[in-house]
Design a protein around this motif. Sequence first.
Motif, PDB file in Angstrom:
ATOM      1  N   UNK A 132       0.824  -1.206   0.000  1.00 50.00           N
ATOM      2  CA  UNK A 132       0.000   0.000   0.000  1.00 50.00           C
ATOM      3  C   UNK A 132       0.859   1.258   0.000  1.00 50.00           C
ATOM      4  N   UNK A 165       3.558   1.681  -1.589  1.00 45.78           N
ATOM      5  CA  UNK A 165       3.964   1.949  -2.973  1.00 45.78           C
ATOM      6  C   UNK A 165       2.793   2.413  -3.820  1.00 45.78           C
ATOM      7  N   UNK A 166       1.594   1.919  -3.478  1.00 45.33           N
ATOM      8  CA  UNK A 166       0.404   2.417  -4.184  1.00 45.33           C
ATOM      9  C   UNK A 166       0.302   3.924  -3.975  1.00 45.33           C
ATOM     10  N   UNK A 167       0.515   4.318  -2.734  1.00 43.10           N
ATOM     11  CA  UNK A 167       0.433   5.743  -2.414  1.00 43.10           C
ATOM     12  C   UNK A 167       1.464   6.529  -3.226  1.00 43.10           C
TER      13      UNK A 167
END
Lengths: 320, 431, 277
Positions: B72, B74-76
Amino acid sequence: MTTTAPPSTGSATAAPAPARHTSDRVRAERRLGWMLAGPAFAVMLLVTAYPIFQAIYDSLFSYRLTDPGNRSFVGLGNYWVVLTDALWWQSFGVTAFITVVTVAVELVLGFALALVMLKALKGLRPILRAAILLPYAIITVVSAFAWQFAFDLTSGFVNSWFAWLPGISAETDWFGQTGTSLLVICLAEIWKTTPFISLLLLAGLAQVPDVLQEAAQVDGATWWQRMRKVTIPNMKAAIMVALLFRTLDAFRVFDSVFIMTAGANGTETVSFLAYRQTIARLEIGLGSAVSVLLFLSVVLIAFGFIKGFKVDLAQARGEK
Amino acid sequence: MRQRRRRRLGTAAVAALALCGLAGCGVSDPGPPTLTWYINPDSGGQAEIAAACTAAANGAYDIEVSTLPRESSEQRQQLVRRLAAGDSSIDIMSLDPPYIPEFAQAGFLAPVPAEVGARAIDGVAQSAIDGATWNDQLVTIPFWANTQLLWYKKSVAEAAGLDMTQPVTWDQLVAAAQAQDTQIAAQGRRAESLVVWFNALIQSAGGEVITQTADRPEDIQLGLDSPQSQRASAVMSEIANSGVVGPAFTTAGEDESVASFENGAAGFMVNWPFVWGRAKSGVEGGTLDQSVVDDYGWAVYPEVDPGTPSAPPYGGINLGVGASSRYPDLAYQATECITSDENQKAYFISDGNPAASLAVFEDPEVIAEFPMAPVIAQSLQQAKPRPQTAYYSEVSGSLQREYHPPTAVSPATGPDAAALIRAVLSGEELL
Amino acid sequence: MSTRERTWWIVAGIGIILYALFPIAWIVSLSFKSASDISNGQFLPTVFTWENYSLILTGDASELFLPALLNSFGICLIATALSCLLAMFAAYAIARLDFPGKKIILSTALAVAIFPVISIVTPLFNLWRQIGLYDTWPGLIIPYLSLTLPISIWTMSAFFREIPWEMEQAAQVDGATTWQAFRKVIVPLAAPGVFTTAIIAFFLAWNDFVYGISLTSTSAARPVPAALGLFSGASQFEDPTGGIAAAAVVVTIPVIILVLFFQRRIVAGLTNGAVKG
């Protein structure tokens, strides 16, 4: 040519140019030279010089990408923050450790590989050459995954294979402590980059005149003496070039750390630290300061090599 | 010859570059407006919903999905980088709740139309509403809500004499695991999952990581130097050092946890409901024995102090609409379709991701598929989000740095973490 | 060489082959393991399965992997072609003409080659965002030139310096036009050097990771090494070991083919000019 003659920077061209009297012709040749080489030169400067100056500029600001309103000039404050932070020095230490260990091991191992390749039977040589090239050519990320999966507790085979060694059991968690994590990272780096060093050393070995070897043999020198007195001094330039390039390359280690540990357990390297501050945290100012410091470290290492060891850069080449 | 060909190739490349220009190579098609939905990786459920909603829209819009990284954090990173660039191709985003305040604060989210918001929170679990809210404003649309359960092997719990119909405490679990010579699987890896665990512990003890949030990073008040925080650290350290965790505990994430639960090494585990979907597909694929799955039991997250209800982790996904989206109204229309009870139910069944809407948990089909649905619903009512702040990634990163490895957590860890968070937030230290 | 010595060298040679191939064999073996085999603690799979390959080529992960493979090929080939083109002119000038600045160009190439990529990725990312190159092919091709161009200039200059350029004049004296002389005499002599340079430059571009993860965010331009980190299992919380292994094998195949076919050239290219004048 011998190893001591700088090949590239002299003005010796393969075709001896006729004596030029007219400055017109000289000027025309100069213009043509720059016209041909200029674009490549300009592109190189554009893709590196511009960004590094931009990074130096950015590093003077406190600037966070998600908070552009609060951008402010802080002068050298970011550098002060970085240099007084234990994390920076820890990353620096880890990077230096990985560099020294991998380069030292690679030099010895690479030399051994080069000797084997030199002496190998004619029939074996192409196979050896292809085998040696594979680790060099493989993607670093793939190599990192291969080593990580091999040592990983769930997917690996290392624990079950080496359980007879003291200290290794089915439950050894290689990525659980700093020491063992760094060991695996170093192993992966060594496996991947030794071939390159060994190829450079092999080319250097081929340069050693046989006459000297034979003379030493006639004098009754042992194999070790021949190595120390004849072979190594005569390929010093090749050794130094290989060392310089690998050291600079090792100091930038990033891919393996990113894949294997993501910096956990104190395995952060300087490159990884810079990545975390800028790309992950979007702290452009602080991260640029780390980037600039990393750049300066690389420059200093290169400078130290060139001045300290008298590496003849004319023989070096742009090579990773 | 080859050289000429190469040169031609080079020229072609230059021409291609020039043609593509700065806009990249794209062909505009005069069909319905395309809404790009950035999704977190799943096993295909969101793509199916996108196709269903595209069909239901009758040409009003066309939803395309684009996959984000697994972690998550890295998603951000990926989203923030694009949003900061004012990327107009980001219409709908599947957002991990902890990062929502940061997005809202930076003005990356298009405001939720009042009537859409009112419909979106109707009948939704409270924790999911809290997670979609920032500064008392609904800024995203709850889509699905995740929570961790306590998974156990019935045989082990029985042998240990634990009454699983009543809430159990961490201390009881450690004692039972020691007595039965089995492991407790939790996530000790240096990742977001460690913060999930620590936050659940401190909230269960009645504390908070952030007691008073603020817009200016310097003004944020922390609760890490409190008796509750000490209690949480003590529990974490006790679990990590009582010989009841696996050998790879400090590198174990959700996947490693469930693997040790499946192979019998662990008799207890805290983990998300994907465990159930995985167990079922394991039985289908022949990698897991039905008898193992029959032994699975589930309960609400363990308590820290007996008698004080636990605060299970809250996770899941809320839908945000990009501030620079060209079609914010259409995008909000699409979110209403995506988050319809019907689609939430389909997604629950296909991917094992629990709904945010409580009505879905009473659906007989869902209960047939997920016998633990009532427990999940109860857990969602009790769940507490992770600290809500626009600087969440700094807070989370600092906690990960200080509380990892969990084996080294001591009474000093809380104050150290508080000091680090303050230093990082005021830009005096790296992370 | 005595028989004993010979045996010893052969053993050492086999040792090298094992050393080089072992990790590659491991990742290949891993890619053929089924989900239940992955944690069996053995080197080889108990059951040989193609499921990981079907996952990345036709299954759930194919939407991630196939575009990434296409991006990698396209971006790396274009970057290689561009840097070879630029380097060809520069190397010709360096090898053949006498002009001040040769040394500057070669030193610059060297400096760029040792540049820490991570130091420049942030300013590039910021600039790319502003001018719309972020997450596009050109947005990766341009930085890849910083990886491929220096080595192309060095390697090609070394090759070009060995070409007997006076043969061109000799051909012209024999009545060939300038163009004919160039095409019939020089091109065949220069082509191997250009080709070798292209292979080595391609390796470097293919290997990139930092630019790939920093300057892309969707399938529009994401190269394979960056995509490997995005695979997921059946849910967000499961590790995709098998899929990563299969993808790793697929991206290694082109590299292995190049090495097997052109090993002699690659070695010459790598060592040419490093220790030879």
